[in-house]
Design an enzyme around this catalytic site. Structure first.
Site, PDB file in Angstrom:
ATOM      1  N   GLU A 148      14.604  20.737  16.606  1.00 40.03           N
ATOM      2  CA  GLU A 148      15.737  19.798  16.537  1.00 40.03           C
ATOM      3  C   GLU A 148      15.732  19.113  15.175  1.00 40.03           C
ATOM      4  O   GLU A 148      14.750  18.482  14.772  1.00 40.03           O
ATOM      5  CB  GLU A 148      15.681  18.758  17.663  1.00 40.03           C
ATOM      6  CG  GLU A 148      16.914  17.852  17.600  1.00 40.03           C
ATOM      7  CD  GLU A 148      17.141  17.002  18.833  1.00 40.03           C
ATOM      8  OE1 GLU A 148      16.656  17.346  19.921  1.00 40.03           O
ATOM      9  OE2 GLU A 148      17.827  15.966  18.684  1.00 40.03           O
TER      10      GLU A 148
ATOM     11  N   GLU B 137      12.942  14.298  11.340  1.00 34.40           N
ATOM     12  CA  GLU B 137      13.746  13.077  11.211  1.00 34.40           C
ATOM     13  C   GLU B 137      13.147  12.240  10.070  1.00 34.40           C
ATOM     14  O   GLU B 137      12.020  11.771  10.174  1.00 34.40           O
ATOM     15  CB  GLU B 137      13.745  12.297  12.534  1.00 34.40           C
ATOM     16  CG  GLU B 137      14.370  10.915  12.439  1.00 34.40           C
ATOM     17  CD  GLU B 137      15.788  10.930  11.863  1.00 34.40           C
ATOM     18  OE1 GLU B 137      16.642  11.654  12.372  1.00 34.40           O
ATOM     19  OE2 GLU B 137      16.015  10.215  10.858  1.00 34.40           O
TER      20      GLU B 137
ATOM     21  N   ASP C 111      24.723  13.783   9.797  1.00 34.05           N
ATOM     22  CA  ASP C 111      25.450  12.821   8.963  1.00 34.05           C
ATOM     23  C   ASP C 111      26.686  13.490   8.370  1.00 34.05           C
ATOM     24  O   ASP C 111      26.616  14.619   7.878  1.00 34.05           O
ATOM     25  CB  ASP C 111      24.538  12.317   7.843  1.00 34.05           C
ATOM     26  CG  ASP C 111      23.450  11.389   8.376  1.00 34.05           C
ATOM     27  OD1 ASP C 111      23.657  10.785   9.441  1.00 34.05           O
ATOM     28  OD2 ASP C 111      22.392  11.275   7.728  1.00 34.05           O
TER      29      ASP C 111
ATOM     30  N   LYS D  40      32.679  11.710   1.807  1.00 38.98           N
ATOM     31  CA  LYS D  40      33.315  11.933   0.499  1.00 38.98           C
ATOM     32  C   LYS D  40      33.190  13.388   0.086  1.00 38.98           C
ATOM     33  O   LYS D  40      32.113  13.987   0.246  1.00 38.98           O
ATOM     34  CB  LYS D  40      32.656  11.041  -0.557  1.00 38.98           C
ATOM     35  CG  LYS D  40      32.974   9.585  -0.371  1.00 38.98           C
ATOM     36  CD  LYS D  40      32.345   8.755  -1.466  1.00 38.98           C
ATOM     37  CE  LYS D  40      32.609   7.292  -1.207  1.00 38.98           C
ATOM     38  NZ  LYS D  40      31.619   6.414  -1.805  1.00 38.98           N
TER      39      LYS D  40
ATOM     40  N   ASP E 100      30.956  13.918  16.455  1.00 36.70           N
ATOM     41  CA  ASP E 100      32.070  13.093  16.915  1.00 36.70           C
ATOM     42  C   ASP E 100      33.017  12.821  15.750  1.00 36.70           C
ATOM     43  O   ASP E 100      33.900  11.982  15.866  1.00 36.70           O
ATOM     44  CB  ASP E 100      31.576  11.773  17.527  1.00 36.70           C
ATOM     45  CG  ASP E 100      30.979  10.855  16.481  1.00 36.70           C
ATOM     46  OD1 ASP E 100      30.314  11.360  15.571  1.00 36.70           O
ATOM     47  OD2 ASP E 100      31.192   9.625  16.570  1.00 36.70           O
TER      48      ASP E 100
ATOM     49  N   THR F 130      22.846  11.809  24.001  1.00 37.80           N
ATOM     50  CA  THR F 130      22.063  10.878  23.177  1.00 37.80           C
ATOM     51  C   THR F 130      22.775   9.524  23.123  1.00 37.80           C
ATOM     52  O   THR F 130      23.979   9.431  23.377  1.00 37.80           O
ATOM     53  CB  THR F 130      21.900  11.385  21.721  1.00 37.80           C
ATOM     54  OG1 THR F 130      23.174  11.355  21.085  1.00 37.80           O
ATOM     55  CG2 THR F 130      21.330  12.782  21.675  1.00 37.80           C
TER      56      THR F 130
ATOM     57  N   TYR G  25      23.501   7.925  20.528  1.00 42.54           N
ATOM     58  CA  TYR G  25      24.504   8.031  19.472  1.00 42.54           C
ATOM     59  C   TYR G  25      25.799   8.631  20.027  1.00 42.54           C
ATOM     60  O   TYR G  25      26.895   8.183  19.734  1.00 42.54           O
ATOM     61  CB  TYR G  25      23.981   8.905  18.327  1.00 42.54           C
ATOM     62  CG  TYR G  25      24.991   9.063  17.230  1.00 42.54           C
ATOM     63  CD1 TYR G  25      25.075   8.123  16.209  1.00 42.54           C
ATOM     64  CD2 TYR G  25      25.900  10.117  17.239  1.00 42.54           C
ATOM     65  CE1 TYR G  25      26.029   8.244  15.224  1.00 42.54           C
ATOM     66  CE2 TYR G  25      26.850  10.252  16.261  1.00 42.54           C
ATOM     67  CZ  TYR G  25      26.909   9.316  15.258  1.00 42.54           C
ATOM     68  OH  TYR G  25      27.865   9.428  14.289  1.00 42.54           O
ATOM     69  N   GLU G  26      25.631   9.637  20.855  1.00 38.51           N
ATOM     70  CA  GLU G  26      26.797  10.310  21.432  1.00 38.51           C
ATOM     71  C   GLU G  26      27.591   9.342  22.308  1.00 38.51           C
ATOM     72  O   GLU G  26      28.819   9.304  22.240  1.00 38.51           O
ATOM     73  CB  GLU G  26      26.309  11.499  22.261  1.00 38.51           C
ATOM     74  CG  GLU G  26      27.413  12.383  22.779  1.00 38.51           C
ATOM     75  CD  GLU G  26      26.834  13.536  23.585  1.00 38.51           C
ATOM     76  OE1 GLU G  26      25.737  14.019  23.257  1.00 38.51           O
ATOM     77  OE2 GLU G  26      27.497  13.948  24.546  1.00 38.51           O
TER      78      GLU G  26
HETATM   79  C1  SAM Z   1      24.139  10.402  12.956  1.00 37.27           C
HETATM   80  S1  SAM Z   1      22.432  10.542  13.201  1.00 37.27           S
HETATM   81  C2  SAM Z   1      22.295  11.431  14.725  1.00 37.27           C
HETATM   82  C3  SAM Z   1      20.963  11.300  15.387  1.00 37.27           C
HETATM   83  C4  SAM Z   1      20.737  12.154  16.648  1.00 37.27           C
HETATM   84  N1  SAM Z   1      20.810  13.563  16.357  1.00 37.27           N
HETATM   85  C5  SAM Z   1      21.738  11.825  17.725  1.00 37.27           C
HETATM   86  O1  SAM Z   1      22.639  12.603  17.994  1.00 37.27           O
HETATM   87  O2  SAM Z   1      21.578  10.755  18.328  1.00 37.27           O
HETATM   88  C6  SAM Z   1      21.957  11.778  12.001  1.00 37.27           C
HETATM   89  C7  SAM Z   1      20.458  11.868  11.822  1.00 37.27           C
HETATM   90  O3  SAM Z   1      20.138  12.934  10.928  1.00 37.27           O
HETATM   91  C8  SAM Z   1      19.058  12.515  10.107  1.00 37.27           C
HETATM   92  N2  SAM Z   1      19.056  13.351   8.895  1.00 37.27           N
HETATM   93  C9  SAM Z   1      19.876  13.264   7.826  1.00 37.27           C
HETATM   94  N3  SAM Z   1      19.572  14.192   6.905  1.00 37.27           N
HETATM   95  C10 SAM Z   1      18.528  14.890   7.407  1.00 37.27           C
HETATM   96  C11 SAM Z   1      17.745  15.976   6.920  1.00 37.27           C
HETATM   97  N4  SAM Z   1      17.979  16.524   5.737  1.00 37.27           N
HETATM   98  N5  SAM Z   1      16.737  16.428   7.696  1.00 37.27           N
HETATM   99  C12 SAM Z   1      16.485  15.878   8.913  1.00 37.27           C
HETATM  100  N6  SAM Z   1      17.200  14.859   9.420  1.00 37.27           N
HETATM  101  C13 SAM Z   1      18.194  14.368   8.680  1.00 37.27           C
HETATM  102  C14 SAM Z   1      19.341  11.053   9.861  1.00 37.27           C
HETATM  103  O4  SAM Z   1      18.207  10.319   9.472  1.00 37.27           O
HETATM  104  C15 SAM Z   1      19.871  10.609  11.219  1.00 37.27           C
HETATM  105  O5  SAM Z   1      18.859  10.130  12.067  1.00 37.27           O
END
Ligand code: SAM
Length: 237
Positions: A68, A93, A142, A146, A178, A216, A218-219
């Site tokens: 994951e 993460e 993420d 932009k 989302d 999750t 976040y979801e």
């Molecule tokens: C919007 S959050 C979603 C978290 C989780 N997957 C959820 O659905 O609840 C995006 C996550 O991706 C992580 N992330 C961003 N770039 C990453 C990378 N290159 N490798 C691993 N994780 C990354 C961020 O730190 C963040 O916790």
């Protein structure tokens, strides 16, 4: 084992943006100090040359290996671990607060089946050998809204090449978003990739999660109001 785990060294190598947020409370700091060094993938093994077999990270054999990417606070990953004790898991993460939340959640349960990486997931992905994973999750990555930041999106042609290499034939790549623009981007990138086939036959296949879907935090937060979740199931062909 060495990894970028200690609180004295909160810097991570190659993260895109956030590394740490609020200071960790005592219990979270404790798991970062005590559990992370035991469960993190040794940095010396992250050679990004396809030489790191997932099975070599664990003391006993496991049926399947799942990865994951960007697990946030890890609710999905810990639920998967509880649901499938026969499998082993890799999780990446970079955000220390998320890592700490996940480790705190699993600390009192059997956790020998997980290895984590607190940095860019692609360092771990590129280190894995061909056809070694039974499935991957990239949930709510993420968005990098932009245009000039689009190249930072985790779902990209280059990264899909890596995912295609490390997934076994037939293994799923499961993604959600989302953010409608990002969901479109993810569908387009993955559909254009010759190694991936989209399972969707009708709109409900991307609008409605499967019955056994693990939601999750976040979801739940992101899907409130006008926001729409997109669920994307691709298979490595
Ligand atoms: C919007 S959050 C979603 C978290 C989780 N997957 C959820 O659905 O609840 C995006 C996550 O991706 C992580 N992330 C961003 N770039 C990453 C990378 N290159 N490798 C691993 N994780 C990354 C961020 O730190 C963040 O916790």
């Amino acid at each position: 084992m060495t990894c970028n785990a200690s609180l004295d060294n909160q810097k991570v190598k190659r993260v895109f943006g956030r590394k740490s947020g609020r200071p960790l409370n005592k219990s979270r700091a404790e798991v970062i100090d005590s559990l992370l060094p035991r469960l993190c993938v040794d940095e010396g093994l992250l050679r990004e040359d396809g030489s790191l077999s997932p099975s070599s990270l664990f003391d006993v054999p496991y049926k399947e290996f799942w990865f994951e990417i960007g697990f946030g606070a890890g609710e999905h990953l810990s639920a998967l671990m509880r649901r499938h004790p026969e499998n082993a898991y890799l999780g990446a993460e970079p955000f220390i607060n998320g890592m700490a939340a996940f480790l705190k959640d699993i600390k009192d349960e059997p956790h020998e089946r997980i290895r984590v990486h607190m940095d860019d997931a692609m360092m771990l992905a590129r280190s894995l050998p061909d056809a070694c994973l039974d499935g991957m999750y990239v949930l709510n990555p993420d968005p990098w809204h932009k245009k000039r930041h689009h190249k930072r999106r985790i779902i990209s042609r280059d990264n899909l090449d890596v995912f295609a290499r490390i997934l076994k034939p037939g293994a799923p790549l499961i993604m959600t978003s989302d953010v409608p623009d990002l969901a479109d981007w993810m569908v387009t990138e993955a559909s254009l990739h010759p190694a991936f086939a989209w399972r969707a036959q009708c709109a409900d296949d991307w609008r409605v999660p499967p019955e056994d879907w693990i939601t999750t935090a976040y979801e739940v937060k992101g899907a409130k109001g006008a926001k729409i979740m997109t669920y994307l199931f691709f298979d490595r062909v």
